[in-house]
Scaffold this motif. Sequence first.
Motif, PDB file in Angstrom:
ATOM      1  N   ARG A  45       0.730  -1.278   0.007  1.00 14.15           N
ATOM      2  CA  ARG A  45      -0.080   0.071  -0.172  1.00 14.15           C
ATOM      3  C   ARG A  45       0.851   1.252   0.048  1.00 14.15           C
ATOM      4  NH1 ARG A  45      -5.235  -1.280   1.486  1.00 14.15           N
ATOM      5  NH2 ARG A  45      -5.529  -3.199   3.007  1.00 14.15           N
ATOM      6  N   ASP A  46       0.230   2.421  -0.462  1.00 13.59           N
ATOM      7  CA  ASP A  46       0.943   3.619  -0.331  1.00 13.59           C
ATOM      8  C   ASP A  46       0.550   4.269   0.790  1.00 13.59           C
ATOM      9  OD1 ASP A  46      -1.587   4.558  -0.678  1.00 13.59           O
ATOM     10  OD2 ASP A  46      -1.168   5.199  -2.508  1.00 13.59           O
ATOM     11  N   LEU A  47       1.065   5.488   1.081  1.00 13.73           N
ATOM     12  CA  LEU A  47       0.892   6.090   2.497  1.00 13.73           C
ATOM     13  C   LEU A  47      -0.735   6.140   2.743  1.00 13.73           C
ATOM     14  CD1 LEU A  47       1.984   7.487   4.762  1.00 13.73           C
ATOM     15  CD2 LEU A  47       2.221   9.518   3.491  1.00 13.73           C
ATOM     16  N   ASP A  50      -9.407  -2.802   7.230  1.00 13.09           N
ATOM     17  CA  ASP A  50      -7.931  -3.494   6.843  1.00 13.09           C
ATOM     18  C   ASP A  50      -8.412  -3.984   5.527  1.00 13.09           C
ATOM     19  OD1 ASP A  50      -5.637  -4.725   7.370  1.00 13.09           O
ATOM     20  OD2 ASP A  50      -6.922  -6.693   6.997  1.00 13.09           O
ATOM     21  N   ALA A  51      -9.870  -4.005   5.006  1.00 11.27           N
ATOM     22  CA  ALA A  51     -10.247  -4.688   3.735  1.00 11.27           C
ATOM     23  C   ALA A  51     -10.179  -3.590   2.660  1.00 11.27           C
ATOM     24  CB  ALA A  51     -11.799  -5.455   4.069  1.00 11.27           C
ATOM     25  N   THR A  52      -9.958  -2.479   3.076  1.00  8.44           N
ATOM     26  CA  THR A  52     -10.063  -1.528   1.979  1.00  8.44           C
ATOM     27  C   THR A  52      -8.872  -1.709   1.160  1.00  8.44           C
ATOM     28  OG1 THR A  52      -9.910   1.188   1.602  1.00  8.44           O
ATOM     29  CG2 THR A  52      -8.330   0.024   3.212  1.00  8.44           C
ATOM     30  N   THR A  53      -9.397  -1.354  -0.468  1.00 11.49           N
ATOM     31  CA  THR A  53      -8.521  -1.398  -1.447  1.00 11.49           C
ATOM     32  C   THR A  53      -7.779  -0.032  -1.891  1.00 11.49           C
ATOM     33  OG1 THR A  53     -10.329  -0.966  -3.015  1.00 11.49           O
ATOM     34  CG2 THR A  53      -9.668  -3.310  -2.516  1.00 11.49           C
ATOM     35  N   ALA A  76       5.895  -3.312   3.638  1.00 11.99           N
ATOM     36  CA  ALA A  76       6.181  -2.035   3.072  1.00 11.99           C
ATOM     37  C   ALA A  76       7.472  -1.581   3.417  1.00 11.99           C
ATOM     38  CB  ALA A  76       5.168  -0.963   3.255  1.00 11.99           C
ATOM     39  N   SER A  77       8.194  -1.898   4.633  1.00 10.96           N
ATOM     40  CA  SER A  77       9.322  -1.210   4.721  1.00 10.96           C
ATOM     41  C   SER A  77      10.515  -2.001   4.186  1.00 10.96           C
ATOM     42  CB  SER A  77       9.533  -1.144   6.093  1.00 10.96           C
ATOM     43  OG  SER A  77       9.362  -2.506   6.858  1.00 10.96           O
ATOM     44  N   VAL A  78      10.287  -3.103   3.738  1.00 10.06           N
ATOM     45  CA  VAL A  78      11.169  -4.070   3.191  1.00 10.06           C
ATOM     46  C   VAL A  78      11.115  -3.918   1.662  1.00 10.06           C
ATOM     47  CG1 VAL A  78      12.129  -6.338   3.199  1.00 10.06           C
ATOM     48  CG2 VAL A  78      11.454  -5.474   5.373  1.00 10.06           C
ATOM     49  N   VAL A  79      10.176  -4.126   1.108  1.00 11.20           N
ATOM     50  CA  VAL A  79       9.973  -4.344  -0.348  1.00 11.20           C
ATOM     51  C   VAL A  79       9.727  -3.027  -1.028  1.00 11.20           C
ATOM     52  CG1 VAL A  79       8.901  -5.530  -2.224  1.00 11.20           C
ATOM     53  CG2 VAL A  79       9.045  -6.590   0.043  1.00 11.20           C
ATOM     54  N   PRO A  80      10.573  -2.971  -2.014  1.00  9.18           N
ATOM     55  CA  PRO A  80      10.385  -1.379  -2.527  1.00  9.18           C
ATOM     56  C   PRO A  80       9.260  -1.115  -3.347  1.00  9.18           C
ATOM     57  CG  PRO A  80      12.183  -2.537  -3.672  1.00  9.18           C
ATOM     58  CD  PRO A  80      11.428  -3.540  -2.391  1.00  9.18           C
ATOM     59  N   CYS A  81       8.633  -0.034  -3.521  1.00  9.07           N
ATOM     60  CA  CYS A  81       7.478   0.142  -4.371  1.00  9.07           C
ATOM     61  C   CYS A  81       7.788  -0.187  -5.785  1.00  9.07           C
ATOM     62  CB  CYS A  81       6.812   1.596  -4.333  1.00  9.07           C
ATOM     63  SG  CYS A  81       6.225   1.647  -2.505  1.00  9.07           S
TER      64      CYS A  81
END
Length: 445
Positions: free
Chosen positions: A327-329, A339-342, A436-441
């Motif tokens: 997810r983005d910010l 938590d189910a939001t897309t 998100a902190s490990v895998v780059p966007c």
Amino acid sequence: MLRTQVCEKLEIGVESDYFGLRVCPASGPSRWLNLRNPLDPHRIPGRRLDLRVKFWVPPHLLINEPTRHQFYLHAKLDLIEGRLVVADQEVARKIIAYIAQAETGDCDVDVPPTHIYEECDKIGPQGEKPEDHMEKIIDNHCEIAGMRASQAEYRLLKEISKLESFGEELFFCKPVTQTNNAHNLYSHLLYHAQQVEEPTREDVDIDGSGTVGCLATGQSGAGCGCRLSTSVGVGPHGIVVYRPACNGDQDIGVEKQSIMYTAIHRAQPLRRNFQLTYLTGEGHEATLHVKMATSGQAGAVYRAVTERHAFYCCETVRSDVTEQFIRDLKGTIASIFNDATTLGRRYVFDIRRTCREVHDGARRAAHAAGREPRPRRRSSSGTEHMSRARSRSLSGGGGAAAAARSRAACAWTALWTRCSCRAGTSSAALTAPLDASVVPCAAAR
């Protein structure tokens, strides 16, 4: 979907899964666009996308003629631009003859299509050509007189499908330059073919920040004149790590380490590092660390390994591959409350069907359209062989004929028999939980 629309225009919609859209910036490595995510025109340099073959398969698996034609066009481009290297000079002459036959038809001995021959000059081993090189190309071209353009394209695809690097995508640890590219790497391998060995290393940490190679002054004396960095090739059956270990004082070739998909336990990107845990030939667990130039490149290698493993080796694409996302910010904040939001969700992998599913779907579509694909006739001897086989099956009764047809329909899977799902390794083994902190966007673009 953008890819589907483009493929429908080219009449290859039922086999569109073989293709992808590639972003080719003026500087830096090109990358595959993830078509499951929203398209951001601002992230596409020049607003240009190239349609390319993403998953290469042998031509007998392609059902539709337009699909084979697109494969031929992309194969010709890879051959001319040096991304696909032919080691044998005789094979290279055959390929050039097939291209000339497909482009210009039968050869006129008095006025041969020399412009086609010159355009394909980079196909085959480089360096000084034999004096009769052009004459042999013309002879090969004359030998296939009467061959239709579609047959010539098929023969070319058949020839390149035998190459060791067929379907392999290379990721260089250093930026691609005129000396650090696929053509120089494969040429380097050919130059030192007698010295290439499969190293048995465990827990390897590779820093690909430096470039090494043979004498940078050209092919005079000892050396092939290239300057290469470590690279990772991701192909249909596994990955290959190429480590150039050559210098001007001592030529020791390229260390080449192959790891099959069936041996891989886990793969993940860790900032600029691509990490792989696998089993060695002796059954010991080992870890491979390859330091790439950027975190985006490490994510691209991870994505390529997972997608190709799922496409070539599995019966179907598992949900832990199709549903993996970051997810983005804005999406991260929204997920705190729901938590189910897309919102802000970006999928990591762009794959929906496997090689088997694409082939079966194309056959069903052809059958529904009333044009069931038939085996291609290679030659007169092949036709006679098929006629004799048909006569034997008819004399053996309807049950034997049905069994023969069933075997023929399933024979296409034999070439890609690398199914790790049956060997005890599922596709989930290649998909480490993403954070998100490990895998780059960049891995989800």
